[in-house]
Design a protein around this motif. Structure first.
Motif, PDB file in Angstrom:
ATOM      1  N   GLU A   8      42.417  41.149  30.506  1.00 31.18           N
ATOM      2  CA  GLU A   8      43.096  42.436  30.401  1.00 31.18           C
ATOM      3  C   GLU A   8      43.361  43.011  31.780  1.00 31.18           C
ATOM      4  O   GLU A   8      44.378  43.660  32.006  1.00 31.18           O
ATOM      5  CB  GLU A   8      42.243  43.406  29.587  1.00 31.18           C
ATOM      6  CG  GLU A   8      42.975  44.696  29.314  1.00 31.18           C
ATOM      7  CD  GLU A   8      42.293  45.506  28.248  1.00 31.18           C
ATOM      8  OE1 GLU A   8      42.061  44.948  27.147  1.00 31.18           O
ATOM      9  OE2 GLU A   8      41.972  46.673  28.510  1.00 31.18           O
ATOM     10  N   GLN A  26      46.591  41.898  33.294  1.00 31.97           N
ATOM     11  CA  GLN A  26      47.763  42.240  32.483  1.00 31.97           C
ATOM     12  C   GLN A  26      48.007  41.361  31.270  1.00 31.97           C
ATOM     13  O   GLN A  26      49.143  41.185  30.851  1.00 31.97           O
ATOM     14  CB  GLN A  26      49.062  42.242  33.335  1.00 31.97           C
ATOM     15  CG  GLN A  26      49.147  43.428  34.268  1.00 31.97           C
ATOM     16  CD  GLN A  26      48.530  43.072  35.602  1.00 31.97           C
ATOM     17  OE1 GLN A  26      48.892  42.079  36.203  1.00 31.97           O
ATOM     18  NE2 GLN A  26      47.587  43.887  36.040  1.00 31.97           N
ATOM     19  N   LYS A  36      46.804  40.922  27.317  1.00 37.21           N
ATOM     20  CA  LYS A  36      45.957  41.406  26.245  1.00 37.21           C
ATOM     21  C   LYS A  36      45.718  40.244  25.288  1.00 37.21           C
ATOM     22  O   LYS A  36      46.651  39.736  24.677  1.00 37.21           O
ATOM     23  CB  LYS A  36      46.671  42.525  25.500  1.00 37.21           C
ATOM     24  CG  LYS A  36      45.733  43.405  24.723  1.00 37.21           C
ATOM     25  CD  LYS A  36      46.481  44.660  24.328  1.00 37.21           C
ATOM     26  CE  LYS A  36      45.843  45.273  23.119  1.00 37.21           C
ATOM     27  NZ  LYS A  36      45.469  46.636  23.384  1.00 37.21           N
ATOM     28  N   ILE A  46      51.742  40.825  26.898  1.00 39.72           N
ATOM     29  CA  ILE A  46      51.598  40.910  28.341  1.00 39.72           C
ATOM     30  C   ILE A  46      51.882  42.349  28.719  1.00 39.72           C
ATOM     31  O   ILE A  46      52.905  42.910  28.357  1.00 39.72           O
ATOM     32  CB  ILE A  46      52.585  39.952  29.037  1.00 39.72           C
ATOM     33  CG1 ILE A  46      52.301  38.534  28.566  1.00 39.72           C
ATOM     34  CG2 ILE A  46      52.469  40.085  30.535  1.00 39.72           C
ATOM     35  CD1 ILE A  46      52.596  37.466  29.540  1.00 39.72           C
ATOM     36  N   LEU A  47      50.924  42.937  29.452  1.00 38.55           N
ATOM     37  CA  LEU A  47      51.071  44.344  29.797  1.00 38.55           C
ATOM     38  C   LEU A  47      51.830  44.432  31.098  1.00 38.55           C
ATOM     39  O   LEU A  47      51.290  44.180  32.160  1.00 38.55           O
ATOM     40  CB  LEU A  47      49.690  44.977  29.950  1.00 38.55           C
ATOM     41  CG  LEU A  47      48.744  44.706  28.779  1.00 38.55           C
ATOM     42  CD1 LEU A  47      47.302  44.776  29.231  1.00 38.55           C
ATOM     43  CD2 LEU A  47      48.993  45.676  27.658  1.00 38.55           C
ATOM     44  N   THR A  48      53.091  44.769  31.020  1.00 41.13           N
ATOM     45  CA  THR A  48      53.869  44.739  32.253  1.00 41.13           C
ATOM     46  C   THR A  48      53.988  46.084  32.930  1.00 41.13           C
ATOM     47  O   THR A  48      54.284  46.164  34.100  1.00 41.13           O
ATOM     48  CB  THR A  48      55.285  44.207  31.992  1.00 41.13           C
ATOM     49  OG1 THR A  48      55.774  44.859  30.823  1.00 41.13           O
ATOM     50  CG2 THR A  48      55.276  42.722  31.770  1.00 41.13           C
ATOM     51  N   ASP A  49      53.799  47.196  32.191  1.00 41.23           N
ATOM     52  CA  ASP A  49      54.029  48.452  32.878  1.00 41.23           C
ATOM     53  C   ASP A  49      52.804  49.058  33.510  1.00 41.23           C
ATOM     54  O   ASP A  49      52.816  50.192  33.916  1.00 41.23           O
ATOM     55  CB  ASP A  49      54.644  49.518  31.949  1.00 41.23           C
ATOM     56  CG  ASP A  49      54.937  48.972  30.594  1.00 41.23           C
ATOM     57  OD1 ASP A  49      56.006  48.344  30.448  1.00 41.23           O
ATOM     58  OD2 ASP A  49      54.097  49.154  29.704  1.00 41.23           O
ATOM     59  N   GLU A  50      51.741  48.340  33.601  1.00 42.70           N
ATOM     60  CA  GLU A  50      50.514  48.984  34.061  1.00 42.70           C
ATOM     61  C   GLU A  50      50.471  49.203  35.562  1.00 42.70           C
ATOM     62  O   GLU A  50      50.000  50.212  36.044  1.00 42.70           O
ATOM     63  CB  GLU A  50      49.290  48.164  33.647  1.00 42.70           C
ATOM     64  CG  GLU A  50      49.172  47.980  32.151  1.00 42.70           C
ATOM     65  CD  GLU A  50      49.149  49.282  31.384  1.00 42.70           C
ATOM     66  OE1 GLU A  50      49.925  49.409  30.427  1.00 42.70           O
ATOM     67  OE2 GLU A  50      48.376  50.161  31.759  1.00 42.70           O
ATOM     68  N   ILE A  51      50.897  48.217  36.321  1.00 47.84           N
ATOM     69  CA  ILE A  51      50.755  48.358  37.771  1.00 47.84           C
ATOM     70  C   ILE A  51      52.118  48.522  38.412  1.00 47.84           C
ATOM     71  O   ILE A  51      53.002  47.715  38.190  1.00 47.84           O
ATOM     72  CB  ILE A  51      50.061  47.112  38.363  1.00 47.84           C
ATOM     73  CG1 ILE A  51      48.631  47.023  37.817  1.00 47.84           C
ATOM     74  CG2 ILE A  51      50.028  47.167  39.866  1.00 47.84           C
ATOM     75  CD1 ILE A  51      47.779  46.030  38.537  1.00 47.84           C
ATOM     76  N   ARG A  99      51.613  45.406  43.642  1.00 49.06           N
ATOM     77  CA  ARG A  99      51.462  43.988  43.352  1.00 49.06           C
ATOM     78  C   ARG A  99      51.518  43.197  44.644  1.00 49.06           C
ATOM     79  O   ARG A  99      52.322  43.481  45.502  1.00 49.06           O
ATOM     80  CB  ARG A  99      52.602  43.522  42.462  1.00 49.06           C
ATOM     81  CG  ARG A  99      52.437  43.952  41.051  1.00 49.06           C
ATOM     82  CD  ARG A  99      53.339  43.133  40.183  1.00 49.06           C
ATOM     83  NE  ARG A  99      53.518  43.760  38.905  1.00 49.06           N
ATOM     84  CZ  ARG A  99      54.449  43.415  38.051  1.00 49.06           C
ATOM     85  NH1 ARG A  99      55.286  42.466  38.373  1.00 49.06           N
ATOM     86  NH2 ARG A  99      54.535  44.003  36.890  1.00 49.06           N
TER      87      ARG A  99
END
Lengths: 138, 191
Positions: free
Chosen positions: B149, B152, B154, B179-184, B189
């Motif tokens: 997690e 990015q 889940k 896939i958590l793409t908006d987190e960072i 990056r």
């Protein structure tokens, strides 16, 4: 091979039996229970007599009966291993010592099981199977 | 099955394993064993124990990933298949000293199985008869979920087979949920 282990037992701190297993189907198990029980007296005698002897663990032959000989082994945690063997002629002390050492390691591995509480009866299947294997290759 | 990336990861795994501090295996096994037995005593319901182990694993995973990334120097994974290999060969090797095998990919490459032949957590352990519902090493499922997690992904990880239940190897099924793409934000990056 001259030795046949006919009975192996683990006795706890207060002389309570934790495990008794007989490998000779021709004899009644009760007879072995009795032999092991009477052997405990000899164990007491031997362990109190020796003071600071380095080879504490292996107690040697406890007593002979007509067909069998009884050997004992104690640990520092007051757990005792007693075996009854059927031997022909000369005593194979070294083999018996080796057997006890492996038996001890097997016991330690069984105690390491988090679901086993020390001083409980040993019901582990692995212990049974391993012991059988060791008895066959003594 | 593409094995091209597999061999370098084995080697990376071993190199990293050689560099990290080690702990006595029996101490580790006994510590984990007493955690599990205490949980069993406290919760009594084995399903609940499984959940708690997973939660504990999750907390470990979110922290462990930082250590992993710092020590292993493994770059970004191109896709989920590479992630699986890295987890199995580098991650498991670094922290448990064992390598797992990645098998049974589904058609869309969103699910895989991690097969563990031996597991230091389960050394010497024998489950009593009534404990069939307990997944003893379920903490590992949580660790996988927590760690992925933080990079990015889940996922859901569940045990499907366990040596303590009589199977010949243990198997964890890992499913990519999203896939958590908006987190960072892009500025944070590193390439």
């Amino acid at each position: 091979m001259g030795i046949k282990v006919v009975c192996a037992s683990v006795i706890g701190k207060s002389n309570n039996p934790l495990y008794i297993r007989c490998f000779d189907s021709t004899e009644e198990a009760l007879k072995f229970h009795y032999i092991v029980h009477s052997a405990l007296d000899v164990v007491e005698e031997k362990s109190t007599a020796k003071k600071g002897a380095s080879l504490d663990l292996y107690l040697g032959m406890l007593y002979p009966t007509e067909d069998y000989r009884v050997y004992g082994y104690t640990t520092n945690s007051k757990i005792k291993f007693i075996i009854v063997v059927q031997e022909d002629g000369d005593s194979h002390d070294q083999a018996i010592k080796n057997f006890f050492r492996k038996f001890h390691v097997l016991y330690a591995n069984t105690v390491a099981n988090p679901f086993y509480t020390p001083d409980d009866l040993i019901t582990s299947r692995k212990f049974n199977e391993e012991l059988e294997k060791q008895v066959k290759t003594v | 099955m593409a094995q091209k990336g597999a061999r370098p990861y084995d080697r990376i795994g071993e190199q990293v394993f050689a560099k990290v501090d080690k702990i006595n295996a029996e101490l580790f096994t006994l510590t984990y064993g007493s955690i599990v037995t205490q949980l069993v005593k406290d919760y009594e319901d084995l399903g609940e124990v499984n959940t708690q182990l997973e939660k504990m694993g999750y907390n470990i995973g979110v922290r462990l990933i930082e250590e992993f990334l710092a020590r292993s120097n493994v770059g970004r994974c191109a896709d989920f298949t590479e992630t699986a290999e890295v987890v199995a060969k580098v991650g498991f090797k670094m922290f448990l000293g064992i390598t797992a095998n990645v098998t049974d990919w589904d058609a869309e490459k969103k699910e895989f199985s991690l097969v563990l032949d031996d597991n230091p957590l389960t050394e010497f352990v024998e489950l009593p008869e009534s404990y069939n519902k307990l997944w003893y090493a379920n903490i590992l499922c949580g660790v996988i979920r927590g760690a992925l997690e933080m990079v990015q992904m889940k996922v859901e990880a569940t045990y499907v087979k366990c040596v303590l239940h009589g199977h010949d190897a243990s198997e964890i099924r890992v499913v990519l949920k999203e896939i958590l793409t908006d987190e960072i934000p892009a500025s944070m990056r590193d390439e």
